[in-house]
Design a protein around this motif. Structure first.
Motif, mmCIF file in Angstrom:
data_model
loop_
_atom_site.group_PDB
_atom_site.id
_atom_site.type_symbol
_atom_site.label_atom_id
_atom_site.label_comp_id
_atom_site.label_asym_id
_atom_site.label_seq_id
_atom_site.Cartn_x
_atom_site.Cartn_y
_atom_site.Cartn_z
ATOM 1 N N THR A 34 0.809 -1.225 0.000
ATOM 2 C CA THR A 34 0.000 0.000 0.000
ATOM 3 C C THR A 34 0.836 1.267 0.000
ATOM 4 N N GLN A 35 1.991 1.237 0.658
ATOM 5 C CA GLN A 35 2.780 2.457 0.814
ATOM 6 C C GLN A 35 3.919 2.599 -0.182
ATOM 7 N N GLU A 36 4.325 1.478 -0.793
ATOM 8 C CA GLU A 36 5.469 1.534 -1.714
ATOM 9 C C GLU A 36 5.112 1.073 -3.119
ATOM 10 N N MET A 37 4.552 -0.141 -3.229
ATOM 11 C CA MET A 37 4.303 -0.689 -4.562
ATOM 12 C C MET A 37 3.243 0.102 -5.316
ATOM 13 N N ILE A 38 2.089 0.276 -4.701
ATOM 14 C CA ILE A 38 0.990 0.948 -5.402
ATOM 15 C C ILE A 38 1.372 2.363 -5.825
ATOM 16 N N PRO A 39 1.961 3.176 -4.946
ATOM 17 C CA PRO A 39 2.372 4.510 -5.410
ATOM 18 C C PRO A 39 3.368 4.466 -6.559
ATOM 19 N N ALA A 40 4.310 3.502 -6.523
ATOM 20 C CA ALA A 40 5.300 3.410 -7.606
ATOM 21 C C ALA A 40 4.645 3.004 -8.917
ATOM 22 N N VAL A 41 3.711 2.048 -8.857
ATOM 23 C CA VAL A 41 3.005 1.611 -10.060
ATOM 24 C C VAL A 41 2.185 2.755 -10.641
ATOM 25 N N ALA A 42 1.485 3.469 -9.780
ATOM 26 C CA ALA A 42 0.636 4.568 -10.244
ATOM 27 C C ALA A 42 1.465 5.706 -10.820
ATOM 28 N N GLU A 43 2.568 6.030 -10.164
ATOM 29 C CA GLU A 43 3.401 7.136 -10.650
ATOM 30 C C GLU A 43 3.952 6.838 -12.039
ATOM 31 N N ALA A 44 4.288 5.568 -12.286
ATOM 32 C CA ALA A 44 4.824 5.184 -13.593
ATOM 33 C C ALA A 44 3.726 4.915 -14.620
ATOM 34 N N GLY A 45 2.473 4.934 -14.212
ATOM 35 C CA GLY A 45 1.374 4.691 -15.147
ATOM 36 C C GLY A 45 1.391 3.305 -15.746
ATOM 37 N N LEU A 46 1.713 2.293 -14.930
ATOM 38 C CA LEU A 46 1.954 0.956 -15.447
ATOM 39 C C LEU A 46 0.755 0.015 -15.355
ATOM 40 N N ALA A 47 -0.315 0.416 -14.696
ATOM 41 C CA ALA A 47 -1.448 -0.502 -14.534
ATOM 42 C C ALA A 47 -2.761 0.259 -14.592
ATOM 43 N N VAL A 48 -3.802 -0.480 -14.964
ATOM 44 C CA VAL A 48 -5.170 0.042 -14.966
ATOM 45 C C VAL A 48 -5.914 -0.431 -13.726
ATOM 46 N N PHE A 49 -5.660 -1.689 -13.320
ATOM 47 C CA PHE A 49 -6.392 -2.312 -12.230
ATOM 48 C C PHE A 49 -5.440 -2.732 -11.111
ATOM 49 N N CYS A 50 -6.025 -2.950 -9.944
ATOM 50 C CA CYS A 50 -5.336 -3.545 -8.793
ATOM 51 C C CYS A 50 -6.143 -4.760 -8.363
#
Length: 404
Positions: free
Chosen positions: A193-209
């Motif tokens: 929640t604090q590291e992976m998701i922000p990194a994925v979102a910042e890089a625009g790498l996923a649509v879904f979780c």
């Protein structure tokens, strides 16, 4: 403007509805600039598109390309040795305890480079195309470390850019607890929640979780926390729900407004009612239960009759569903879950598009939709699930260009 006209079609199955209105005879399909330009009487369209290149279909069936809305198609090695153990009666959870299961793929993937993952995935995606899939979701979830989850999602993005199959990326760091966090569950949820998701979102790498919510994996409390964190970062929730045991996953997916609740082998009556009242798609993965030797399948007929929105997908992965064959999924859905052939075909096309929140017409044949087409070596669409195991795909077009 260049145009292509599909003529001599035995049946055009538009997949707009799961009734006879979707099956049309004496009909041609015109394609222009990668999209369906018109569907109508062949005599009329031959006149309107007199200069179009002709594809002569020889009385065969023409359908939309499959939209496979749940796959784990990016992985390292296959795990055939686990299949041999399972054939001898060793349970799935016991195989996992021996070092197999998801964590076997995690250990393997962590040792591979992004370039190597791309190379390994290419032939699998080509096989998907040959089997009629033109759009597919692909999840991460075999990295379970920030750098490896990002590596997977970058590889998916590269493969999507290469085409021709279109890929929709899903972040699934909550696929399993990695060995180093087995006794520190809360710390791993914190990392997601604090590291992976922000990194994925910042890089625009996923649509879904997505989260694997199942007894022994992620609890309802943990799944809620992760999916809410993903939603706060712009990642739409999806959920592995009620696969092997009931856990309330379908109800949670509906409560969170998830795009889909997937598996549902043990969904409750209340879960069925909740899905029927919602826009959350019930994505059923019958090839997984078939491969695992389960006797009870998800209640597809009950979900359909209740009014739930239903999709069919492969769950293509190296452990529990090592096949990307959507035609096989149709057969199992019809033979084991109470679908009729047209319901199954619609669930595997328009249903998959709905589960991925694709609103451009994919999964249907209608004017304006992407020209993703499959020509089948069959005179009747019912032969597609009926003649299981036969290589019936005669041609595949992605946005009007033949790709298989």
């Amino acid at each position: 403007m260049s145009a292509t006209l599909f003529v001599g079609v035995g049946q055009v199955v538009t997949c707009e509805t799961a009734d006879g209105r979707s099956v049309r005879s004496g009909t041609a399909v015109a394609v222009m600039n990668g999209r369906i330009a018109a569907i109508g009487a062949e005599g009329e369209l031959v006149g309107r598109f007199a200069d179009a290149e002709r594809v002569h279909c020889g009385g065969r069936v023409l359908t939309p390309g499959f939209v496979d809305s749940h796959t784990h198609a990016l992985f390292g090695r296959w795990r055939a040795e686990e299949y041999a153990l399972r054939c001898r009666g060793v349970p799935y959870m016991e195989i996992a305890r021996r070092g197999g299961g998801i964590n076997a793929s995690v250990n393997d993937l962590r040792s591979r480079s992004e370039d190597e993952l791309v190379e390994l995935a290419r032939p699998r995606l080509r096989e998907m195309l040959r089997l009629g899939t033109t759009t597919a979701e692909v999840k991460s979830g075999y990295g379970l470390r920030t750098e490896d989850e990002l590596k997977m999602l970058r590889a998916i993005r590269r493969l999507n850019q290469e085409g021709p199959i279109e890929l929709v990326p899903t972040f699934m760091g909550a696929h399993e607890f990695p060995p180093e966090y087995r006794d520190r569950r809360s710390a791993y949820v914190e990392q997601i929640t604090q590291e992976m998701i922000p990194a994925v979102a910042e890089a625009g790498l996923a649509v879904f979780c997505d989260v694997f919510m199942e007894p022994g994996v992620f609890s309802g409390i943990e799944a809620r926390r992760i999916l809410e964190a993903g939603r706060a970062h712009g990642l739409w929730p999806k959920l592995h729900a009620d696969e092997l045991e009931y856990s309330g996953g379908a109800e949670l997916a509906v409560e969170l407004g998830a795009a889909s609740a997937d598996h549902l082998g043990q969904v409750s009556d209340e879960g069925i009612r909740a899905l029927a009242r919602s826009d959350t798609v019930a994505t059923l993965l019958p090839a997984t239960l078939f491969f695992l030797g389960r006797k009870q399948y998800a209640p597809g007929r009950r979900l359909l009759d209740a009014g739930a929105k239903v999709a069919l997908a492969t769950d293509f992965n190296p452990g529990s569903a090592p096949s990307p064959s959507m035609p096989l999924v149709l057969t199992i859905a019809c033979s084991q879950m109470g679908f009729d052939p047209l319901e199954a075909l619609v669930a595997a096309t328009a249903g998959g598009a709905r589960a991925l929140r694709l609103e451009d017409g994919r999964g249907t044949l209608r004017p304006g939709a992407p020209a993703d087409l499959v020509l089948w070596d069959a005179a009747d669409y019912r032969e597609i699930p009926y003649r299981f195991g036969s290589p019936l795909v005669r041609g595949v077009w992605k946005r009007g260009v033949r790709v298989a």
